[in-house]
Structure formats: C-alpha cells, structure tokens
Design an enzyme around this catalytic site. Structure first.
Site, PDB file in Angstrom:
ATOM      1  N   HIS A  34       0.850  -1.186   0.108  1.00 50.30           N
ATOM      2  CA  HIS A  34       0.009   0.010  -0.002  1.00 50.30           C
ATOM      3  C   HIS A  34       0.981   1.020  -0.113  1.00 50.30           C
ATOM      4  CE1 HIS A  34       1.150   0.187   4.281  1.00 50.30           C
ATOM      5  NE2 HIS A  34       0.557  -0.740   4.456  1.00 50.30           N
ATOM      6  N   HIS A  37       4.071   1.191   2.477  1.00 51.74           N
ATOM      7  CA  HIS A  37       5.039   0.579   1.736  1.00 51.74           C
ATOM      8  C   HIS A  37       5.838   1.431   0.758  1.00 51.74           C
ATOM      9  CE1 HIS A  37       2.758  -3.001   3.053  1.00 51.74           C
ATOM     10  NE2 HIS A  37       3.872  -3.142   3.781  1.00 51.74           N
ATOM     11  N   SER A 186      -1.912  -3.576   5.291  1.00 51.60           N
ATOM     12  CA  SER A 186      -2.143  -4.338   4.289  1.00 51.60           C
ATOM     13  C   SER A 186      -3.887  -4.968   4.769  1.00 51.60           C
ATOM     14  CB  SER A 186      -1.149  -5.320   4.081  1.00 51.60           C
ATOM     15  OG  SER A 186       0.120  -4.958   3.739  1.00 51.60           O
TER      16      SER A 186
END
Ligand code: PAF
Length: 253
Positions: A34, A37, A186
C-alpha cells in the site's frame, strides 16, 4: 527489476553483481503493498544505490491460522508497483527456503516483546525477530526501512540489531494515513465497508485527550474488541478488532 524465489541465485547476485561500495537499502514486507510501503521504497530509492524488496508472509509471526490464511495476497500487483517505484531486486522466497531448519533456531527478546501486542499474541515477536534476522543476513543491506505504525516491532528490531552488533542502520519511517486518519495497513483491505467506516474512530479516540480506559470503553461501545490501549513514554499505543480484522496504531501524545 529482477525477482528471485531461489536464495542461492540471489546470493550469487548479491556477491557478484552489486559493487562493494554500493549502498543497499532494504524494505522487508509481507506483500499486499500500500502507499505506506511505497513511501518506504521511495525513501530507500532516494537514499541508496540499490533497492531490495522482500515479500514473504511469515507464518511464524501469526498466532492464529485464520489470520494467516486470510492475509491479503496480491503478488502480481505488488511486483508491478515495485517495478514502477524503481526497486532493483525483489525476493519472494517460500517457507521452506526461509525455514530450512523448521524454525528450530529462533531469536527472542524477554521484555518488550511480551508487552502490548506481545501480551496478546504470544510468540509473535519471536517470529518477527527471527525472520527479520534471516532476511537481514540474506540481503546484507546497509539500511533497512521500517514503518512507525508497527512501533513495537521497530523498537525490537532496533534493539536486536544493537544487541547483535549488526552493522545495519534501521531507518524509522512515519505512518501514512488515509484521509479519515486510519493508519495504512495491508489488513485494511479485509475490512467490510461497514467496519471500514467504523475504523476511523480508532485513531480519532487514540489522539483524544481522554484517559486510556475511557478510550477503550468508547471503542467497545461502538462494537470494537479492544486488546489494549496503553500509554508508554510519549506515545499512546492501541490494538483493536473490528469486523474480525485486527488493527494496531500508535500516536504521539
Ligand atoms: O511488518 C511486516 O510486514 C513484517 O512484520 C515484517 C517486518 C516484514 C517481518 O515479517
């Protein structure tokens, strides 16, 4: 971007294709990438010569089978995004390659790892520290990037690197949030629309000036199951479940 599931091929590249003076930045993940990251990978790209991403859903850090099987898996989209972000190498090993010892050898910590999330997920941080140690030894980065949303994980990894005299800089990166304040994770992908709407209350109440007990009471009133709301140093930490999904967060007080 080159991808590897075989660690021998990766080790050969690490030894022969990366110049000894090149600065290697590493972002370990469990996939389902996402924007949080992406911000770690972008920072690694800015600060390092070579960027390595790992995607490995680490079974030893899950204390619950359903959580492991339900963990979001989006490898195709992850790799496409990683390539756009300028990742040089992506490592996607399977369990047998990471745990050839069958998890006989483990890294543990005896204090912080048993508090907060550790008190509710026994063994979780042993799994995290063990896999992070393995990944750091496999990748041999100069810098490894971790998000502050997982503040307890970050502190434990920093402590492990110091305790074992590892010559790696652990870079702590700020939490990215959705517009309504929910920390990016996540696991957010697993929230039903109703649970997603309710989830915004979690950061909102964490940030409030209310005492921890009152924050927990109000969350429970709205259908959350609260593992803990705890003040430690200058931060407030929390872990809750909503619609069967566990969320964690922490904020400066
Ligand atoms: O934060 C995560 O995604 C995981 O705990 C990590 C650091 C990749 C270890 O499995």
């Amino acid at each position: 971007m080159k991808t590897f599931d075989d660690l021998d091929s990766w080790s050969e590249v690490r030894r022969t294709a990366i110049a000894p003076g090149a600065r290697v930045g590493f972002v370990p993940t469990m996939g389902a990438l996402h924007a949080g990251h992406a911000s770690l990978l972008e920072r690694a790209r800015r600060e390092c010569d070579v960027v390595v991403l790992s995607i490995f859903i680490n079974p030893t850090q899950f204390d619950n089978r359903e959580d492991l099987t339900g963990y979001p898996r989006t490898p195709g989209a992850d790799l496409a995004w990683a390539e756009k972000l300028g990742v040089d190498y992506a490592i996607l090993p399977d369990e047998s390659r990471i745990y050839p010892d069958g998890y006989r050898y483990q890294i543990g910590e005896k204090e912080l790892s048993r508090e907060l999330c550790g008190a509710h997920r026994p063994g979780h941080f042993d799994g995290v520290l063990t896999v992070v140690m393995k990944l750091l030894n496999i990748v041999r980065p100069h810098r490894a990037y971790f998000g502050e949303k997982d503040a307890q994980q970050l502190e434990l990894v920093q402590g492990m690197v110091a305790a074992f005299f590892m010559d790696i800089e652990i870079v702590s990166c700020p939490t990215l949030r959705e517009e309504d304040g929910l920390a990016m994770s996540s696991r957010n992908a697993r929230l039903s629309p109703e649970a997603r709407r309710a989830a915004r209350l979690f950061p909102e109440l964490l940030l409030s000036a209310l005492p921890g007990g009152e924050v927990a009471r109000r969350l429970e009133e709205k259908g959350f199951k609260v593992d803990y709301i705890a003040d430690r140093g200058d931060r407030r930490y929390g872990a809750v479940h909503i619609g069967g999904v566990r969320l964690i967060d922490n904020v400066r007080r």
